[in-house]
Design a protein around this motif. Structure first.
Motif, mmCIF file in Angstrom:
data_model
loop_
_atom_site.group_PDB
_atom_site.id
_atom_site.type_symbol
_atom_site.label_atom_id
_atom_site.label_comp_id
_atom_site.label_asym_id
_atom_site.label_seq_id
_atom_site.Cartn_x
_atom_site.Cartn_y
_atom_site.Cartn_z
ATOM 1 N N VAL A 51 0.839 -1.205 0.000
ATOM 2 C CA VAL A 51 0.000 0.000 0.000
ATOM 3 C C VAL A 51 0.873 1.253 0.000
ATOM 4 N N LEU A 52 1.871 1.273 0.883
ATOM 5 C CA LEU A 52 2.725 2.461 0.984
ATOM 6 C C LEU A 52 3.467 2.729 -0.328
ATOM 7 N N VAL A 53 4.047 1.661 -0.863
ATOM 8 C CA VAL A 53 4.844 1.832 -2.084
ATOM 9 C C VAL A 53 3.944 2.181 -3.273
ATOM 10 N N SER A 54 2.811 1.439 -3.416
ATOM 11 C CA SER A 54 1.959 1.622 -4.599
ATOM 12 C C SER A 54 1.269 2.980 -4.596
ATOM 13 N N VAL A 55 0.678 3.327 -3.462
ATOM 14 C CA VAL A 55 -0.132 4.546 -3.412
ATOM 15 C C VAL A 55 0.716 5.775 -3.715
ATOM 16 N N PHE A 56 1.936 5.788 -3.222
ATOM 17 C CA PHE A 56 2.725 7.010 -3.317
ATOM 18 C C PHE A 56 3.735 7.010 -4.463
ATOM 19 N N THR A 57 3.987 5.866 -5.054
ATOM 20 C CA THR A 57 5.022 5.869 -6.097
ATOM 21 C C THR A 57 4.476 5.497 -7.461
ATOM 22 N N ARG A 58 3.267 4.949 -7.515
ATOM 23 C CA ARG A 58 2.745 4.526 -8.817
ATOM 24 C C ARG A 58 2.275 5.763 -9.603
ATOM 25 N N THR A 66 -1.274 14.935 -1.381
ATOM 26 C CA THR A 66 0.195 14.976 -1.474
ATOM 27 C C THR A 66 0.804 15.032 -0.080
ATOM 28 N N ILE A 67 1.834 14.207 0.119
ATOM 29 C CA ILE A 67 2.610 14.283 1.371
ATOM 30 C C ILE A 67 4.055 14.545 0.971
ATOM 31 N N GLY A 68 4.538 15.754 1.264
ATOM 32 C CA GLY A 68 5.900 16.109 0.885
ATOM 33 C C GLY A 68 6.061 15.968 -0.623
ATOM 34 N N PRO A 69 7.107 15.228 -1.005
ATOM 35 C CA PRO A 69 7.344 15.075 -2.450
ATOM 36 C C PRO A 69 6.506 13.968 -3.075
ATOM 37 N N PHE A 70 5.674 13.266 -2.268
ATOM 38 C CA PHE A 70 4.954 12.095 -2.788
ATOM 39 C C PHE A 70 3.496 12.425 -3.096
ATOM 40 N N ASP A 71 3.067 12.003 -4.288
ATOM 41 C CA ASP A 71 1.660 12.144 -4.680
ATOM 42 C C ASP A 71 0.954 10.805 -4.531
ATOM 43 N N ALA A 72 -0.183 10.809 -3.810
ATOM 44 C CA ALA A 72 -1.007 9.593 -3.729
ATOM 45 C C ALA A 72 -1.986 9.636 -4.887
ATOM 46 N N THR A 73 -1.862 8.640 -5.792
ATOM 47 C CA THR A 73 -2.705 8.668 -6.998
ATOM 48 C C THR A 73 -3.826 7.636 -6.886
ATOM 49 N N LEU A 74 -4.911 7.903 -7.600
ATOM 50 C CA LEU A 74 -6.048 6.976 -7.635
ATOM 51 C C LEU A 74 -5.622 5.641 -8.240
ATOM 52 N N PHE A 79 -4.355 -0.093 -7.661
ATOM 53 C CA PHE A 79 -3.386 -1.177 -7.770
ATOM 54 C C PHE A 79 -3.166 -1.832 -6.402
ATOM 55 N N ALA A 80 -3.017 -1.000 -5.374
ATOM 56 C CA ALA A 80 -2.776 -1.532 -4.028
ATOM 57 C C ALA A 80 -3.963 -2.373 -3.570
ATOM 58 N N ALA A 81 -5.187 -1.877 -3.807
ATOM 59 C CA ALA A 81 -6.390 -2.602 -3.368
ATOM 60 C C ALA A 81 -6.484 -3.959 -4.055
ATOM 61 N N GLN A 82 -6.223 -3.969 -5.356
ATOM 62 C CA GLN A 82 -6.306 -5.237 -6.092
ATOM 63 C C GLN A 82 -5.214 -6.215 -5.627
ATOM 64 N N THR A 83 -4.032 -5.672 -5.382
ATOM 65 C CA THR A 83 -2.929 -6.537 -4.937
ATOM 66 C C THR A 83 -3.232 -7.127 -3.554
ATOM 67 N N VAL A 84 -3.785 -6.301 -2.651
ATOM 68 C CA VAL A 84 -4.095 -6.782 -1.301
ATOM 69 C C VAL A 84 -5.155 -7.873 -1.362
ATOM 70 N N LEU A 229 -8.544 -12.599 -22.311
ATOM 71 C CA LEU A 229 -9.952 -12.620 -21.900
ATOM 72 C C LEU A 229 -10.117 -12.398 -20.388
ATOM 73 N N VAL A 230 -9.058 -12.674 -19.635
ATOM 74 C CA VAL A 230 -9.117 -12.496 -18.181
ATOM 75 C C VAL A 230 -8.411 -11.192 -17.833
ATOM 76 N N PRO A 231 -9.056 -10.344 -17.002
ATOM 77 C CA PRO A 231 -8.438 -9.038 -16.715
ATOM 78 C C PRO A 231 -7.120 -9.191 -15.959
ATOM 79 N N ARG A 232 -6.184 -8.315 -16.248
ATOM 80 C CA ARG A 232 -4.925 -8.297 -15.502
ATOM 81 C C ARG A 232 -4.886 -7.048 -14.626
ATOM 82 N N THR A 233 -4.074 -7.111 -13.598
ATOM 83 C CA THR A 233 -3.955 -5.978 -12.685
ATOM 84 C C THR A 233 -3.326 -4.807 -13.446
ATOM 85 N N PRO A 234 -3.901 -3.595 -13.327
ATOM 86 C CA PRO A 234 -3.396 -2.462 -14.110
ATOM 87 C C PRO A 234 -1.942 -2.147 -13.759
#
Lengths: 234, 286
Positions: A51-58, A66-74, A79-84, A229-234
């Motif tokens: 979650v930490l890595v995906s949300v702020f670096t993807r 935004t936290i400091g230099p990091f942007d939390a993107t949708l 990606f984090a939710a699907q991976t979890v 035919l099967v969806p892949r994680t974005p």
């Protein structure tokens, strides 16, 4: 097979379906509560870092905050939710297997299907050694506490107790391994040739059908993934 | 040679019974009711054997005496103090417990270090520690092995080493779990001498044993357990007397050979070989 399926299928629907199947199976096996606890314990450490890595670096176009230099993107959150969810499906499926499968029966079944008896014994002994070692460690801890070893104190006291606890566990385990191997050899364990099993775990028709259904499903999902035919994680 | 040694015991003697157990119940997490209402009082300086079939609750009972197990119900008092309020490390200064299998405790590379482990935990240092170690090893006949590796000793001597490691703690109460296992005749004699020596110094000694001959010839009081309860409590003569045999058989114990021979010959209660010979001699004179 379910855990492999969860790994192969992207998106939410597939992994969530596997989670639902695992939970339903766990309810039937009456291990649902324990399964959820163990799966969470297995999943959480990795999930937090994902979650930490995906949300702020993807990279993404929709910035949520935004936290400091990091942007939390949708996109990162998705990606984090699907991976979890996939992680939970994988850990749940593996935990369910561990909680509902007798290791000895599993190894015997593999031996029945052609696994080397020597390898089967090593596998069974390894699995069985864990609870035996835990029990032995309990007795050793009791013996050392009876001699005043403080295992209820602070970190320093506990650290001091490490050697008196671990050395007898290791030494007695080594002794037991040696004695056991000698006992096996004197009973012709090393003699070549095929063995008849005195006991084999039951394998009902419904279980065989379910196993094949899972296998076919897995192959279908893998093929679907390759075919797009099967969806892949974005 | 004194097993207690020169320095003062860690815990001063008190007027209360050394051990008082009341209504003790212990149920293991998986549901086994190992103790089912045990009441037991042991006075200071007593020499008591606890016997009974496997699973009768003997080990569970003694593990309550040093706090390794806590009661499901009931109370345990050690030297007049409720054990519930004391940690195992504190109770270890009052109750020394030598486990059945020495290999479940030996960890040090030298006999000296192994024996010093307990008293060091009790706070002994320097000359007092060295004296405690040497006295304990002398008591079990291992004085010459001070610098040996414990695993170079045979099983029976490792067993004596484990007993020495508890003796060195100089506890007022000493519990030995199956002390004669693996011992030859000389070793059994050694264990008997150790226990007699401890009692002579005013310490309370309890042993779990399946060796009925050893029990009859060594102890002054025998407690028989069955299914988590005390079923007989008395002197060896009373416990091994013919009227008690049905209760002993029910707990899979066999009276010592001397008792059975004496009963067969109509010589009365002869729990020990000495008692049997005396009875035979008396009959001859009569």
């Amino acid at each position: 097979m379910e855990s492999v399926g969860a790994f192969v299928i992207g998106g939410y629907a597939g992994p969530l379906a596997i989670v639902a199947i695992v939970l339903a199976s766990a309810l039937v096996a009456r291990v649902a509560g324990r399964l959820v606890r163990v799966s969470l314990l297995l999943t959480l450490p990795i999930a937090i870092s994902v979650v930490l890595v995906s949300v702020f670096t993807r990279a993404g176009t929709t910035v949520l905050f935004t936290i400091g230099p990091f942007d939390a993107t949708l996109e990162g959150v998705q990606f984090a939710a699907q991976t979890v969810v996939r992680l939970f499906a994988i850990s749940g499926a593996i935990s369910l297997f561990g909680m509902t499968t007798d290791p000895r029966a599993f190894v015997y079944d593999l031996e029945r299907r052609g696994l080397s008896p020597r390898f089967a014994f090593v596998a069974a002994a390894t699995v069985e050694a864990v609870p035996a070692m835990v029990a032995r460690a309990g007795v050793i801890a009791a013996a050392q506490r009876s001699r005043g070893l403080d295992t209820e104190g602070g970190v320093v006291a506990r650290a001091r107790g490490f050697l008196p606890l671990i050395v007898p566990v290791v030494l007695s385990s080594l002794t037991e391994v040696e004695e056991r191997s000698l006992a096996l050899e004197v009973r012709a364990f090393g003699r070549p040739g095929r063995r008849d099993l005195l006991w084999a775990p039951g394998d009902r028709t419904a279980e065989r059908v379910l196993r094949w259904a899972l296998f076919v499903g897995l192959v279908a999902v893998a093929a679907g993934r390759v075919a797009g035919l099967v969806p892949r994680t974005p | 040679m004194s097993i207690v040694a020169a320095s003062a015991p860690v815990v001063e003697p008190v007027a209360a019974p050394a051990i008082r157990v009341a209504g003790l119940v212990h149920v293991y997490p998986e549901g086994t009711r190992a103790l089912d209402g045990v009441d037991l009082a042991i006075e200071t300086g007593e020499l008591v054997a606890i016997v009974g079939q496997n699973g009768s609750g003997k080990s569970t009972l003694v593990r309550h005496l040093n706090g390794l197990l806590r009661p499901t119900a009931g109370t345990v008092e050690i030297l007049g103090e409720d054990a519930a309020g004391l940690r195992v490390a504190a109770l270890a200064a009052r109750v020394g417990l030598a486990f059945q299998n020495p290999d479940r405790q030996i960890f040090a590379g030298r006999v000296r270090a192994e024996v010093a482990f307990g008293p060091r935990n009790m706070g002994l240092r320097g000359e007092a520690l060295e004296t405690a170690v040497r006295d304990a090893l002398a008591a079990v006949g291992l004085a010459a092995e001070l610098d040996a590796n414990p695993y170079d000793l045979g099983y029976s001597r490792r067993k004596l080493l484990a007993i020495a490691s508890v003796l060195a703690m100089r506890t007022p109460i000493v519990i030995l779990d199956e002390p004669t296992t693996g011992q030859d005749l000389r070793g059994v004699g050694r264990v008997r001498a150790i226990m007699d020596g401890l009692v002579a110094e005013g310490r309370t000694v309890i042993a779990i044993s399946h060796d009925m001959r050893f029990v009859a010839e060594t102890f002054r009081r025998v407690v028989v357990m069955r299914a988590g309860r005390l079923v007989i409590d008395g002197t060896p003569a009373a416990v091994f007397a013919q009227p008690s045999w049905p209760a002993l058989v029910a707990t899979y114990l066999e009276p010592p050979l001397a008792a059975r021979v004496g009963a067969r010959l109509g010589l009365g209660d002869t729990p020990t070989e000495t008692a049997l010979v005396d009875a035979l001699a008396a009959r001859g004179e009569g």
